[in-house]
Design a protein around this motif. Structure first.
Motif, short mmCIF file in Angstrom:
data_model
loop_
_atom_site.label_atom_id
_atom_site.label_comp_id
_atom_site.label_asym_id
_atom_site.label_seq_id
_atom_site.Cartn_x
_atom_site.Cartn_y
_atom_site.Cartn_z
N LYS A 102 34.09 -12.00 -5.31
CA LYS A 102 34.47 -10.59 -5.48
C LYS A 102 33.92 -9.80 -4.31
CE LYS A 102 35.67 -10.47 -10.08
NZ LYS A 102 36.97 -10.04 -10.48
N LEU A 103 34.78 -9.01 -3.70
CA LEU A 103 34.36 -8.11 -2.64
C LEU A 103 33.81 -6.85 -3.31
CD1 LEU A 103 34.28 -7.35 0.36
CD2 LEU A 103 36.59 -6.44 0.08
N VAL A 104 32.53 -6.59 -3.13
CA VAL A 104 31.88 -5.46 -3.79
C VAL A 104 32.01 -4.20 -2.95
CG1 VAL A 104 29.69 -4.59 -4.68
CG2 VAL A 104 30.27 -6.99 -4.96
N HIS A 105 31.78 -4.32 -1.64
CA HIS A 105 31.74 -3.11 -0.82
C HIS A 105 32.04 -3.44 0.63
CE1 HIS A 105 30.50 1.00 0.06
NE2 HIS A 105 29.73 0.55 1.04
N VAL A 107 30.08 -11.03 -3.68
CA VAL A 107 29.39 -11.78 -4.73
C VAL A 107 30.27 -12.98 -5.07
CG1 VAL A 107 28.56 -11.73 -7.11
CG2 VAL A 107 28.30 -9.72 -5.67
N ILE A 108 29.65 -14.15 -5.19
CA ILE A 108 30.40 -15.38 -5.46
C ILE A 108 29.73 -16.13 -6.61
CG2 ILE A 108 29.13 -16.77 -3.78
CD1 ILE A 108 31.81 -18.07 -3.07
N GLY A 109 30.53 -16.77 -7.45
CA GLY A 109 29.98 -17.52 -8.58
C GLY A 109 30.98 -18.52 -9.12
N ASP A 110 30.50 -19.44 -9.97
CA ASP A 110 31.40 -20.44 -10.56
C ASP A 110 31.75 -20.12 -12.01
OD1 ASP A 110 29.02 -20.98 -11.82
OD2 ASP A 110 28.98 -23.11 -11.32
N GLY A 117 28.34 -0.91 -14.46
CA GLY A 117 28.93 -0.25 -13.29
C GLY A 117 29.52 -1.26 -12.32
N GLY A 118 30.23 -0.76 -11.32
CA GLY A 118 31.00 -1.59 -10.38
C GLY A 118 30.29 -2.77 -9.78
N VAL A 155 23.07 -4.54 -6.44
CA VAL A 155 23.27 -5.99 -6.53
C VAL A 155 21.93 -6.71 -6.43
CG1 VAL A 155 24.22 -7.99 -5.30
CG2 VAL A 155 25.66 -6.00 -5.74
N ARG A 156 21.08 -6.29 -5.49
CA ARG A 156 19.78 -6.94 -5.34
C ARG A 156 18.90 -6.71 -6.57
NH1 ARG A 156 20.22 -5.38 0.53
NH2 ARG A 156 20.51 -7.37 1.59
#
Length: 192
Positions: free
Chosen positions: A27-30, A51-54, A122-123, A151-152
């Motif tokens: 997902k492209l966050v920003h 952000v990337i995940g399985d 939130g986003g 995110v952090r």
């Protein structure tokens, strides 16, 4: 010559990389336009947060900068793949317990939720939960609304989460004994 190398790389290892990449959702966050001031004026570039995940408990985030948007996104995705972390989920859908996380001025509070609640966040936090595979969570961000800090801070909170299995291992007891104590503890508290 570089084009030949790229084409050769795609023919040899491209299929394997596509199969490996297909397990991940990104997902492209920003995206941020950044400027570098040089002698002749300004040189514009782009910074991307991905952000990337399985969707099964592994998630990571990455940051990339380049002169073009697609290249910045690719760099951020590669960085995210190198920084994957595993998060234990309860029933594969929510957190084990409530947690708080912080980074800089950004603070987040994450709460486990019953089935059917959905992702209330939130986003930037929503992107983390969707790629992680969490289906039910309630989250609140306080302080900074900067997507990088949010995110952090979310990753900081997820890092501090413990599963019953890890707690049982730390205490050298069985998971069933730990959960029986919890049920017994609730019964003792209600008897008082």
């Amino acid at each position: 010559m570089a084009a030949e190398r790229e084409r050769g790389g795609r023919e040899r290892g491209g299929r394997d990389r596509e199969e490996r990449d297909s397990e991940f959702v990104d997902k492209l966050v920003h995206i941020n336009r950044v400027a570098k001031v040089v002698k002749g004026g300004k040189r514009f570039g782009f910074a991307a947060l991905v952000v990337i995940g399985d969707q099964k408990g592994r998630v990571g985030f990455g940051h990339g900068k380049a002169r073009e948007v697609p290249e910045a996104i690719r760099k951020a995705t590669d960085s995210a793949k190198r920084n994957l972390t595993r998060v234990a989920l309860r029933e594969g859908r929510t957190l084990h317990h409530d947690i708080a996380g912080r980074h800089g001025a950004g603070r987040v509070y994450l709460r486990a939720a019953p089935a059917g609640t959905g992702i209330i966040a939130g986003g930037p936090m929503r992107a983390v939960f969707e790629t992680l595979g969490i289906q039910d969570v309630v989250a609140k961000s306080v302080g900074s609304s900067n997507p990088y800090n949010m995110v952090r801070a979310t990753f900081d909170a997820l890092k501090h989460q413990d599963s019953p299995r890890s707690v049982a291992n730390r205490r050298n007891i069985k998971v069933s004994a730990l959960q029986a104590r919890r049920v017994g503890g609730d019964a003792e508290a209600s008897a008082d």
